[in-house]
Design an enzyme around this catalytic site. Sequence first.
Site, PDB file in Angstrom:
ATOM      1  N   LYS A   1      38.741  47.279  32.927  1.00 61.69           N
ATOM      2  CA  LYS A   1      40.067  47.916  32.816  1.00 61.69           C
ATOM      3  C   LYS A   1      40.999  47.113  31.915  1.00 61.69           C
ATOM      4  O   LYS A   1      41.613  47.652  31.005  1.00 61.69           O
ATOM      5  CB  LYS A   1      40.695  48.045  34.216  1.00 61.69           C
ATOM      6  N   ASN A   2      41.085  45.808  32.182  1.00 58.46           N
ATOM      7  CA  ASN A   2      42.079  45.018  31.451  1.00 58.46           C
ATOM      8  C   ASN A   2      41.672  44.721  30.010  1.00 58.46           C
ATOM      9  O   ASN A   2      42.460  44.163  29.248  1.00 58.46           O
ATOM     10  CB  ASN A   2      42.381  43.707  32.198  1.00 58.46           C
TER      11      ASN A   2
ATOM     12  N   ARG B   1      57.743  40.235  37.075  1.00 52.95           N
ATOM     13  CA  ARG B   1      56.960  40.489  35.862  1.00 52.95           C
ATOM     14  C   ARG B   1      57.814  40.854  34.641  1.00 52.95           C
ATOM     15  O   ARG B   1      57.732  41.962  34.115  1.00 52.95           O
ATOM     16  CB  ARG B   1      55.905  41.558  36.129  1.00 52.95           C
TER      17      ARG B   1
ATOM     18  N   CYS C   1      57.566  45.017  39.887  1.00 53.38           N
ATOM     19  CA  CYS C   1      56.575  45.846  40.554  1.00 53.38           C
ATOM     20  C   CYS C   1      56.248  45.175  41.869  1.00 53.38           C
ATOM     21  O   CYS C   1      56.775  44.111  42.168  1.00 53.38           O
ATOM     22  CB  CYS C   1      55.343  46.041  39.688  1.00 53.38           C
TER      23      CYS C   1
ATOM     24  N   ASP D   1      43.692  37.948  40.136  1.00 53.32           N
ATOM     25  CA  ASP D   1      43.170  39.272  40.509  1.00 53.32           C
ATOM     26  C   ASP D   1      42.011  39.195  41.509  1.00 53.32           C
ATOM     27  O   ASP D   1      41.524  40.237  41.959  1.00 53.32           O
ATOM     28  CB  ASP D   1      42.731  40.043  39.252  1.00 53.32           C
TER      29      ASP D   1
ATOM     30  N   ARG E   1      43.190  53.243  40.424  1.00 52.38           N
ATOM     31  CA  ARG E   1      43.707  52.680  39.171  1.00 52.38           C
ATOM     32  C   ARG E   1      42.690  51.721  38.547  1.00 52.38           C
ATOM     33  O   ARG E   1      42.667  51.578  37.327  1.00 52.38           O
ATOM     34  CB  ARG E   1      44.999  51.893  39.436  1.00 52.38           C
TER      35      ARG E   1
HETATM   36  C1  UD1 Z   1      47.651  40.756  33.246  1.00 47.87           C
HETATM   37  C2  UD1 Z   1      46.664  41.665  33.937  1.00 47.87           C
HETATM   38  C3  UD1 Z   1      46.786  41.529  35.449  1.00 47.87           C
HETATM   39  C4  UD1 Z   1      46.662  40.059  35.869  1.00 47.87           C
HETATM   40  C5  UD1 Z   1      47.620  39.181  35.062  1.00 47.87           C
HETATM   41  C6  UD1 Z   1      47.401  37.694  35.311  1.00 47.87           C
HETATM   42  C7  UD1 Z   1      46.423  43.484  32.365  1.00 47.87           C
HETATM   43  C8  UD1 Z   1      46.691  44.921  32.039  1.00 47.87           C
HETATM   44  N1  UD1 Z   1      46.924  43.033  33.517  1.00 47.87           N
HETATM   45  O1  UD1 Z   1      48.970  41.185  33.626  1.00 47.87           O
HETATM   46  O2  UD1 Z   1      45.731  42.284  36.048  1.00 47.87           O
HETATM   47  O3  UD1 Z   1      46.975  39.938  37.240  1.00 47.87           O
HETATM   48  O4  UD1 Z   1      47.433  39.411  33.655  1.00 47.87           O
HETATM   49  O5  UD1 Z   1      46.103  37.336  35.007  1.00 47.87           O
HETATM   50  O6  UD1 Z   1      45.763  42.790  31.619  1.00 47.87           O
HETATM   51  N2  UD1 Z   1      55.632  36.358  32.394  1.00 47.87           N
HETATM   52  C9  UD1 Z   1      56.919  36.062  32.013  1.00 47.87           C
HETATM   53  N3  UD1 Z   1      57.407  36.628  30.857  1.00 47.87           N
HETATM   54  C10 UD1 Z   1      56.665  37.477  30.084  1.00 47.87           C
HETATM   55  C11 UD1 Z   1      55.348  37.765  30.484  1.00 47.87           C
HETATM   56  C12 UD1 Z   1      54.854  37.193  31.645  1.00 47.87           C
HETATM   57  O7  UD1 Z   1      57.614  35.312  32.676  1.00 47.87           O
HETATM   58  O8  UD1 Z   1      57.163  37.964  29.049  1.00 47.87           O
HETATM   59  C13 UD1 Z   1      55.073  35.754  33.630  1.00 47.87           C
HETATM   60  C14 UD1 Z   1      54.735  36.794  34.706  1.00 47.87           C
HETATM   61  O9  UD1 Z   1      55.842  37.151  35.485  1.00 47.87           O
HETATM   62  C15 UD1 Z   1      53.672  36.060  35.504  1.00 47.87           C
HETATM   63  C16 UD1 Z   1      52.944  35.229  34.425  1.00 47.87           C
HETATM   64  O10 UD1 Z   1      53.836  35.162  33.324  1.00 47.87           O
HETATM   65  O11 UD1 Z   1      54.250  35.181  36.419  1.00 47.87           O
HETATM   66  C17 UD1 Z   1      51.634  35.816  33.974  1.00 47.87           C
HETATM   67  O12 UD1 Z   1      51.788  37.204  33.747  1.00 47.87           O
HETATM   68  P1  UD1 Z   1      50.977  37.979  32.617  1.00 47.87           P
HETATM   69  O13 UD1 Z   1      49.775  37.191  32.215  1.00 47.87           O
HETATM   70  O14 UD1 Z   1      51.906  38.424  31.560  1.00 47.87           O
HETATM   71  O15 UD1 Z   1      50.487  39.267  33.423  1.00 47.87           O
HETATM   72  P2  UD1 Z   1      50.226  40.680  32.788  1.00 47.87           P
HETATM   73  O16 UD1 Z   1      49.843  40.514  31.370  1.00 47.87           O
HETATM   74  O17 UD1 Z   1      51.354  41.601  33.130  1.00 47.87           O
END
Ligand code: UD1
Length: 419
Positions: free
Chosen positions: A22-23, A122, A117, A306, A398
């Site tokens: 998925k990811n 996030r 969420c 995850d 999902r």
């Molecule tokens: C992706 C995965 C999700 C997984 C997560 C962590 C997808 C579609 N989803 O989510 O399944 O649980 O990686 O491995 O690939 N953060 C910030 N600012 C930003 C972006 C992130 O502070 O602009 C923080 C987030 O709040 C979190 C951390 O960074 O604490 C990691 O999040 P991130 O790796 O961005 O998660 P996703 O990409 O949303």
Amino acid sequence: MEKIVIKGGKPLSGNIYASGAKNAVLPIIAASIVGTGTSIIKNVPHLDDVTTMNELLIQMGVRLTINDTTNVEICADHIHNPRAPYETVKTMRASILALGPLLTKYGKAEVSLPGGCAIGARPVDIHLKGLEAMGAKIKVENGYIIAKADRLQGCQFYMDKVTVTGTENLLIAATLAKGETILENCATEPEVVDLTRYLINMGAQIKGIGTSILKIQGVKTLHGCEHNVIPDRIEVGTFLVAAAATGGKITINRANPEDLESVLIKLREAGAEISTTKDSISLNMHGKRPKPVNINTAPHPAFPTDMQAQFCTLNAIADGYSIVTENLFENRFMHINELIRMGANITVAGKQAIIKGVKQLNSAQTTATDLRASASLVIAGLVAKGSTEIFDIHFIDRGYEVIEEKLNQLGANINRISY
Ligand code: UD1
């Protein structure tokens, strides 16, 4: 409405195939926006999130055909509406992945700002700062990110936190930017690597694949290509934990053990016998009760967040104490209340769950609260005595393709019931 009903107590046994990740497929579908011509994406899993991403692109004007069960053909040459509306983004945060591709190919994008969420706040500040560093003009108005740029410019950008979709958005954007972009502190998850391979197949110039520093030499155009999506390591890990928790013996084919090292280490520590080939993983628990294992989530190659919820269930029936520490998301223990209702002995203190294993979980009516939480409840249902019901199962759909079919193939008794 539908619920899942599991009659627990049977060890899982047999063979299944892993689905596509998925990811990986979500950023790959979004990235096809930057290509000229048609891409064929293979090994695409049938998941609600994939349908949502497909529909998002179709609304923009992308021609998208599902040409057999697992192949999707995408041509993004005629996008007339570079917009990801609130209705879509609120159901799937990964819609933010449309931002980088739209901006770099079409010079403009409007993407609804994802809110918090269930598992945490996030934010997407790093995505936006990175695009601004490439010269984009970004404002947030009425809940929408409105971004414009003539042509993005290469730059050097350090990400304050390791972010998976942030790295993906900036990487895709940089492929068509003018000059060289150096992205530092990148996520190195296998799904980021798969996206990088896809972009390179499309003609992108990227160095440092799989490392935390990606150097991208922007090109003027990219072309369509064929790409086979990697296996879903989280789906594979979930089935392995389910087999371990039930004392079972299974083999998962079309899996990549290299992508799951940290999880396999923990399963071995829990007492599982594990053997691997290049593309399969076998687990045999020999009917034993699991040993407790401490878990500390962190970006790849460390233990993935995850897989945290699934290991909470495994530890809930282990012979002793364990501590599970969630370092990525601030509210990712919602499965624990449900596990407690099934007889688990768990105390949450801040980002830690202290778990005292019990011999047996009891069946209960439970509610899924997010995707991986729902997986932990399925595993709990498989080990519990009696009949467990799980409500709000749209979360499962999902991210898990035909989960009941796969589990029933392994000898479980799990059914989806309309009510
Ligand atoms: C992706 C995965 C999700 C997984 C997560 C962590 C997808 C579609 N989803 O989510 O399944 O649980 O990686 O491995 O690939 N953060 C910030 N600012 C930003 C972006 C992130 O502070 O602009 C923080 C987030 O709040 C979190 C951390 O960074 O604490 C990691 O999040 P991130 O790796 O961005 O998660 P996703 O990409 O949303």
